[in-house]
Scaffold this motif. Structure first.
Motif, PDB file in Angstrom:
ATOM      1  N   PHE A 266       3.267  22.471 -22.003  1.00 22.51           N
ATOM      2  CA  PHE A 266       3.411  21.075 -22.402  1.00 22.51           C
ATOM      3  C   PHE A 266       2.065  20.403 -22.651  1.00 22.51           C
ATOM      4  O   PHE A 266       2.028  19.256 -23.092  1.00 22.51           O
ATOM      5  CB  PHE A 266       4.204  20.300 -21.347  1.00 22.51           C
ATOM      6  N   GLN A 267       0.978  21.112 -22.367  1.00 17.97           N
ATOM      7  CA  GLN A 267      -0.302  20.540 -22.769  1.00 17.97           C
ATOM      8  C   GLN A 267      -0.408  20.494 -24.291  1.00 17.97           C
ATOM      9  O   GLN A 267      -1.245  19.776 -24.847  1.00 17.97           O
ATOM     10  CB  GLN A 267      -1.458  21.319 -22.172  1.00 17.97           C
ATOM     11  N   ASN A 268       0.481  21.256 -24.984  1.00 19.89           N
ATOM     12  CA  ASN A 268       0.561  21.145 -26.442  1.00 19.89           C
ATOM     13  C   ASN A 268       0.901  19.716 -26.862  1.00 19.89           C
ATOM     14  O   ASN A 268       0.560  19.285 -27.961  1.00 19.89           O
ATOM     15  CB  ASN A 268       1.621  22.092 -26.998  1.00 19.89           C
ATOM     16  N   TYR A 269       1.597  19.010 -25.972  1.00 17.50           N
ATOM     17  CA  TYR A 269       1.944  17.608 -26.240  1.00 17.50           C
ATOM     18  C   TYR A 269       0.687  16.810 -26.560  1.00 17.50           C
ATOM     19  O   TYR A 269       0.693  15.914 -27.407  1.00 17.50           O
ATOM     20  CB  TYR A 269       2.650  17.049 -25.004  1.00 17.50           C
ATOM     21  N   TYR A 270      -0.401  17.148 -25.875  1.00 16.73           N
ATOM     22  CA  TYR A 270      -1.664  16.447 -26.110  1.00 16.73           C
ATOM     23  C   TYR A 270      -2.604  17.218 -27.030  1.00 16.73           C
ATOM     24  O   TYR A 270      -3.262  16.629 -27.885  1.00 16.73           O
ATOM     25  CB  TYR A 270      -2.371  16.213 -24.771  1.00 16.73           C
ATOM     26  N   LEU A 271      -2.674  18.537 -26.856  1.00 20.75           N
ATOM     27  CA  LEU A 271      -3.702  19.318 -27.526  1.00 20.75           C
ATOM     28  C   LEU A 271      -3.265  19.900 -28.865  1.00 20.75           C
ATOM     29  O   LEU A 271      -4.029  20.602 -29.512  1.00 20.75           O
ATOM     30  CB  LEU A 271      -4.187  20.435 -26.589  1.00 20.75           C
ATOM     31  N   LEU A 272      -2.012  19.602 -29.266  1.00 22.35           N
ATOM     32  CA  LEU A 272      -1.566  19.995 -30.607  1.00 22.35           C
ATOM     33  C   LEU A 272      -0.786  18.864 -31.285  1.00 22.35           C
ATOM     34  O   LEU A 272      -0.073  19.101 -32.254  1.00 22.35           O
ATOM     35  CB  LEU A 272      -0.687  21.251 -30.540  1.00 22.35           C
ATOM     36  N   ASN A 273      -0.905  17.628 -30.766  1.00 22.86           N
ATOM     37  CA  ASN A 273      -0.138  16.543 -31.399  1.00 22.86           C
ATOM     38  C   ASN A 273      -0.885  15.907 -32.567  1.00 22.86           C
ATOM     39  O   ASN A 273      -0.296  15.194 -33.379  1.00 22.86           O
ATOM     40  CB  ASN A 273       0.246  15.469 -30.384  1.00 22.86           C
ATOM     41  N   MET A 274      -2.200  16.145 -32.670  1.00 25.39           N
ATOM     42  CA  MET A 274      -3.022  15.692 -33.798  1.00 25.39           C
ATOM     43  C   MET A 274      -2.891  14.196 -34.061  1.00 25.39           C
ATOM     44  O   MET A 274      -2.868  13.734 -35.191  1.00 25.39           O
ATOM     45  CB  MET A 274      -2.669  16.501 -35.059  1.00 25.39           C
ATOM     46  N   GLU A 275      -2.813  13.409 -32.979  1.00 23.41           N
ATOM     47  CA  GLU A 275      -2.752  11.958 -33.102  1.00 23.41           C
ATOM     48  C   GLU A 275      -4.140  11.331 -33.243  1.00 23.41           C
ATOM     49  O   GLU A 275      -4.255  10.157 -33.581  1.00 23.41           O
ATOM     50  CB  GLU A 275      -2.071  11.355 -31.872  1.00 23.41           C
ATOM     51  N   GLY A 276      -5.163  12.110 -32.926  1.00 24.45           N
ATOM     52  CA  GLY A 276      -6.509  11.565 -33.007  1.00 24.45           C
ATOM     53  C   GLY A 276      -6.956  10.851 -31.751  1.00 24.45           C
ATOM     54  O   GLY A 276      -7.998  10.184 -31.738  1.00 24.45           O
ATOM     55  N   THR A 277      -6.168  10.997 -30.669  1.00 19.63           N
ATOM     56  CA  THR A 277      -6.513  10.301 -29.425  1.00 19.63           C
ATOM     57  C   THR A 277      -7.252  11.191 -28.435  1.00 19.63           C
ATOM     58  O   THR A 277      -7.780  10.693 -27.442  1.00 19.63           O
ATOM     59  CB  THR A 277      -5.239   9.768 -28.745  1.00 19.63           C
ATOM     60  N   CYS A 278      -7.267  12.503 -28.650  1.00 16.87           N
ATOM     61  CA  CYS A 278      -7.958  13.402 -27.721  1.00 16.87           C
ATOM     62  C   CYS A 278      -8.303  14.697 -28.452  1.00 16.87           C
ATOM     63  O   CYS A 278      -7.934  14.889 -29.611  1.00 16.87           O
ATOM     64  CB  CYS A 278      -7.100  13.702 -26.493  1.00 16.87           C
TER      65      CYS A 278
ATOM     66  N   PRO B 252      10.536  24.923 -12.799  1.00 17.02           N
ATOM     67  CA  PRO B 252       9.408  25.843 -12.659  1.00 17.02           C
ATOM     68  C   PRO B 252       8.735  26.152 -13.992  1.00 17.02           C
ATOM     69  O   PRO B 252       9.311  25.974 -15.063  1.00 17.02           O
ATOM     70  CB  PRO B 252      10.079  27.106 -12.102  1.00 17.02           C
ATOM     71  N   GLY B 253       7.487  26.616 -13.916  1.00 14.52           N
ATOM     72  CA  GLY B 253       6.794  27.093 -15.107  1.00 14.52           C
ATOM     73  C   GLY B 253       6.436  26.032 -16.107  1.00 14.52           C
ATOM     74  O   GLY B 253       6.531  26.236 -17.311  1.00 14.52           O
ATOM     75  N   PHE B 254       6.005  24.876 -15.626  1.00 14.76           N
ATOM     76  CA  PHE B 254       5.675  23.757 -16.514  1.00 14.76           C
ATOM     77  C   PHE B 254       4.168  23.533 -16.483  1.00 14.76           C
ATOM     78  O   PHE B 254       3.605  23.158 -15.458  1.00 14.76           O
ATOM     79  CB  PHE B 254       6.412  22.504 -16.038  1.00 14.76           C
ATOM     80  N   ASP B 255       3.493  23.778 -17.597  1.00 13.58           N
ATOM     81  CA  ASP B 255       2.038  23.656 -17.654  1.00 13.58           C
ATOM     82  C   ASP B 255       1.658  22.341 -18.325  1.00 13.58           C
ATOM     83  O   ASP B 255       1.691  22.215 -19.538  1.00 13.58           O
ATOM     84  CB  ASP B 255       1.435  24.831 -18.422  1.00 13.58           C
ATOM     85  N   TRP B 256       1.278  21.393 -17.499  1.00 14.37           N
ATOM     86  CA  TRP B 256       0.833  20.108 -18.031  1.00 14.37           C
ATOM     87  C   TRP B 256      -0.665  19.982 -17.794  1.00 14.37           C
ATOM     88  O   TRP B 256      -1.157  19.030 -17.205  1.00 14.37           O
ATOM     89  CB  TRP B 256       1.574  18.964 -17.354  1.00 14.37           C
ATOM     90  N   GLY B 257      -1.380  21.017 -18.232  1.00 20.77           N
ATOM     91  CA  GLY B 257      -2.830  21.008 -18.095  1.00 20.77           C
ATOM     92  C   GLY B 257      -3.292  21.553 -16.766  1.00 20.77           C
ATOM     93  O   GLY B 257      -4.171  20.971 -16.119  1.00 20.77           O
TER      94      GLY B 257
END
Length: 334
Positions: free
Chosen positions: A200-212, A313-318
């Motif tokens: 789920f870190q893809n939520y931030y690191l592949l969302n391409m919003e330009g915020t991070c 279980p198995g949830f990777d949020w960074g």
């Protein structure tokens, strides 16, 4: 309440040079606490009530073997282990056969906390592909497309299905220790095969919003002019197309890995040297922890645990990556 059954065998052969153990086990747990959903028709404000209502079985095999030879100046010992785990939910209580919480589902007769979401079918690279696909709200050329599981011509929550789980096919490990006179070298390894993780870190690191910051993979994204055949969907800040905001099989990653947990080199100074400085022994050592990890997982650490409980279980949020530690030292015996 918990009941445990196990059967095993222990063997020692060749004057204990070879040792082997094998065990089958089955654990039955009953009256487990979990948040039982409250029917809407009950007319109360609480959506769940925590009760002792669930039960499940855990079963599997465990094997271990060790071979050692200490008869000569060159000595060695090798150990290995392997284990399996099969989890099955047998009851959720009160006639309930499934429990859904966000991107997870727990069903009677299956494993606890399975991943639940849409099945990724690729990127809409042309208008023709988009037109021939089931209606997907907000989708445009360059967006992710999902499978119409119930064949009703539109993508909704009813099209979600089980995508995998965090339970590995097996876990394993092995270690070795070799020595020759005053020098010894030891190493230990561990591994997991077949586990999956929601990255789920893809939520931030592949969302391409330009915020991070983003994964390097984001550079290979859809662009109708410069990159019409990409590995990634288009950059889009809108949330309705569920490119990264809805859990799908695109976010389920293989979390298998092989890791070297420790390597240690040790040298014992000759006794005749030690006696000259009035000591019983002097050892010099150097070691490294978490020397390397071999994995195809895109995140920092494939060995993740839970989001907020056993049902998730198995949830990777960074998850923070494992640190590599180098140690050097001298041990004196007086």
């Amino acid at each position: 309440k918990k009941k445990t059954y196990n059967e095993g065998i222990d063997l020692a052969l060749f004057r204990n040079r070879l040792e082997f153990t094998a065990e089958w086990y089955k654990n039955t747990s009953e009256d487990l606490l979990y948040a039982v959903p409250v029917p809407e028709q009950a007319g109360v404000s609480n959506t769940t009530v925590t009760m002792n209502a669930a039960s499940m079985n855990n079963s599997g095999f465990e094997f271990s073997a060790t071979y050692r030879n200490r008869d000569h100046d060159f000595k060695y010992e090798v150990s290995a282990n392997l284990s399996t785990l099969r989890n099955r939910v047998t009851s959720l209580g009160f006639g309930t056969d499934s429990y859904i919480s966000g991107s997870y589902i727990t069903k009677v007769g299956e494993e606890i906390g399975q991943f639940y979401g849409w099945v990724y079918e690729g990127i809409a690279r042309t208008q023709e592909v988009l037109d021939n696909h089931a209606t997907q709200e907000g989708a445009q050329i360059g967006d992710c497309l999902y499978k119409d599981v119930n064949n009703d011509g539109k993508i909704t929550d009813d099209d979600r299905e089980i995508l995998g789980d965090n339970s590995p096919d097996f876990t394993y490990g092995f270690s070795t220790n070799i020595s020759y006179k005053g020098v010894s070298l030891s190493a230990s390894f561990s591994g997991v095969q077949g586990a999956q993780v929601i990255s789920f870190q893809n939520y931030y690191l592949l969302n391409m919003e330009g915020t991070c910051n983003q994964f390097a993979l984001a550079a290979d994204r859809y662009n109708s002019v410069t990159n019409p055949d990409p590995a990634m969907y288009r950059a889009n800040i809108a949330t309705t197309n569920k490119n990264t905001y809805g859990v799908s099989s695109y976010m389920i990653n293989d979390a298998s890995y092989f890791r070297c947990t420790n390597i240690t080199l040790n040298y014992n100074l000759p006794q005749k040297w030690v006696e000259k400085i009035k000591l019983r022994g002097v050892s010099l050592f150097a070691s490294v922890d978490n020397a390397f990890t071999i994995t195809d997982y895109i995140g920092y650490n494939p060995d993740v645990s839970y989001k907020s409980g056993n049902l998730m279980p198995g949830f990777d949020w960074g998850t923070y990556p494992l640190s590599r530690a180098y140690n050097f030292g001298c041990k004196l015996s007086f």
